[in-house]
Enzyme design. Structure first.
Site, short mmCIF file in Angstrom:
data_model
loop_
_atom_site.label_atom_id
_atom_site.label_comp_id
_atom_site.label_asym_id
_atom_site.label_seq_id
_atom_site.Cartn_x
_atom_site.Cartn_y
_atom_site.Cartn_z
N LYS A 1 0.06 4.32 -0.15
CA LYS A 1 -0.38 5.50 0.32
C LYS A 1 -0.32 6.73 -0.37
O LYS A 1 -0.25 6.51 -1.95
CB LYS A 1 -0.12 5.71 1.83
CG LYS A 1 -0.15 4.38 2.61
CD LYS A 1 0.12 4.64 3.98
CE LYS A 1 -0.21 3.31 4.77
NZ LYS A 1 -0.13 3.54 6.12
N HIS B 1 -9.60 1.27 4.84
CA HIS B 1 -8.36 1.46 5.64
C HIS B 1 -8.61 2.52 6.94
O HIS B 1 -9.25 3.59 6.85
CB HIS B 1 -6.93 2.01 4.64
CG HIS B 1 -5.77 1.94 5.23
ND1 HIS B 1 -5.42 2.85 6.22
CD2 HIS B 1 -4.98 1.06 5.15
CE1 HIS B 1 -4.20 2.83 6.51
NE2 HIS B 1 -3.65 1.63 5.85
N GLY C 1 2.60 2.28 10.83
CA GLY C 1 3.51 3.51 10.61
C GLY C 1 4.11 3.66 11.66
O GLY C 1 4.90 4.87 11.93
N GLU D 1 -6.93 4.97 7.90
CA GLU D 1 -6.46 6.10 7.63
C GLU D 1 -7.91 6.72 7.13
O GLU D 1 -8.26 8.02 7.35
CB GLU D 1 -5.33 6.40 6.75
CG GLU D 1 -4.03 6.16 7.67
CD GLU D 1 -2.90 5.64 6.70
OE1 GLU D 1 -2.78 5.74 5.59
OE2 GLU D 1 -1.91 5.30 7.38
N SER E 1 3.41 -1.97 10.45
CA SER E 1 4.97 -1.93 10.60
C SER E 1 5.47 -3.44 10.14
O SER E 1 6.30 -3.96 10.96
CB SER E 1 5.32 -1.89 11.97
OG SER E 1 4.71 -0.06 12.03
N GLU F 1 -5.52 -4.72 10.72
CA GLU F 1 -4.31 -3.80 10.82
C GLU F 1 -4.73 -3.09 12.29
O GLU F 1 -5.45 -2.09 12.11
CB GLU F 1 -4.53 -2.65 9.66
CG GLU F 1 -4.18 -3.55 8.39
CD GLU F 1 -3.64 -2.43 7.47
OE1 GLU F 1 -2.48 -2.38 7.11
OE2 GLU F 1 -4.11 -1.23 7.30
N ASN G 1 0.75 -1.22 0.02
CA ASN G 1 -0.08 0.02 -0.02
C ASN G 1 1.07 1.22 0.03
O ASN G 1 1.59 1.61 1.07
CB ASN G 1 -0.98 -0.18 1.31
CG ASN G 1 -1.67 1.16 1.61
OD1 ASN G 1 -1.73 2.14 0.54
ND2 ASN G 1 -2.22 1.47 2.61
P1 PGA Z 1 2.94 0.59 7.51
O1 PGA Z 1 1.36 0.51 6.96
O2 PGA Z 1 3.57 -0.77 7.10
O3 PGA Z 1 3.66 1.69 7.14
O4 PGA Z 1 2.68 0.32 9.08
C1 PGA Z 1 0.54 -0.54 6.85
C2 PGA Z 1 -0.83 -0.01 6.27
O5 PGA Z 1 -1.35 1.18 6.78
O6 PGA Z 1 -1.38 -0.64 5.36
#
Ligand code: PGA
Length: 260
Positions: free
Chosen positions: A14, A103, A181, A105, A221, A175, A12
């Site tokens: 983003k 997601h 992140g 976010e 992560s 997640e 992803n």
């Molecule tokens: P990350 O993001 O691997 O940077 O923690 C995962 C995600 O949001 O899909």
């Protein structure tokens, strides 16, 4: 991984990589995958921003790169007065195979509700693509012991009342929001516990066949250092990778992590 479900590792991107940078990243991935491809029983997808989809699709096809094209979101309607939005129909026409929905976010920053996520899943399926439906709890919910109830309710909102065959074709990404992140990964035991609980919830909603077939990814992560241990969990069928998917060598290492 277990019971013959192919692992799916998804990158992803983003809101990173303009279309020049996206092409460069895909070309680097193509070069790394040329020798040996993906390990058997593994599938992978990349989810660039909308503005890069066309360039990435052409690069993947012309180079026969074993990565499916994915998108990060879609609008539930097929067309209409929705300024700035992109429909699932438009994505399907571009060769997109998998679309992320819900997601955290988007749930947090854009106020996306469970009802909207469900409508996005409808649109993704309507146009013959596979949804990656994201669920996960906040740190406060985990500390309060509410993580399981939160995730079960998100799964029920997205997948309840659907045919078993349709649910079987979904990908669910667990997640935990506190792991995204942050550099803090769920332990393999915690990730396994939650992925297994999601499978149980799917079984209650859509039957044993759907529970056995649905793929559950972990995201938060994931890195080349922890990928093999996570991928070895029996109810975890892949990873949704953010930050580490922006570096071709790190993503390629995750794609091959723990493979025999
Ligand atoms: P990350 O993001 O691997 O940077 O923690 C995962 C995600 O949001 O899909």
């Amino acid at each position: 991984m277990s019971e013959g479900r192919p692992l799916l590792v998804s990158g992803n991107w983003k809101m990173n990589e303009n279309h020049f940078e996206s092409l460069k990243l895909v070309q680097e991935l193509a070069a790394l995958l040329r020798a040996g491809g993906l390990p058997p029983g593994r599938e992978a997808s990349v989810h660039p921003p909308f503005t890069s989809l066309r360039s990435v699709q052409v690069a993947l096809e012309s180079d026969h790169v074993p990565l499916a094209l994915g998108a990060q979101d879609c609008h539930p309607a097929d067309k209409g007065p929705f300024t700035g939005a992109v429909s699932a129909e438009m994505l399907a026409k571009l060769g997109v195979r998998l679309v992320i929905a819900g997601h955290s976010e988007r749930r947090t920053l854009c106020g996306e509700t469970d009802e909207q996520v469900r409508a996005k899943l409808d649109a993704i399926w309507r146009h013959g693509m596979t949804p990656i439906c994201c669920v996960g709890e906040t740190l406060e919910e985990r500390r309060a012991g509410e993580h399981l109830a939160k995730v079960r309710s998100q799964v029920a909102a997205a997948l309840g009342g659907r045919r078993g065959e349709q649910v079987a074709s979904a990908v669910i990404a667990y997640e935990p929001i506190w792991a995204i992140g942050s550099g803090e990964t769920a332990s393999p035991d915690d990730a396994q516990e939650m992925c297994a609980a999601i499978r149980v919830a799917v079984g209650e909603l859509a039957g044993a066949g759907a529970a056995a077939a649905v793929r559950v990814q972990y995201g938060g992560s994931a890195t080349p250092d922890n990928a093999a241990e996570l991928l070895a969990c029996p109810d975890l069928d892949g990873l949704l990778v953010g930050g580490a998917s922006l570096d071709a060598a790190r993503f390629a290492a995750i794609l091959r992590a723990g493979a025999r």
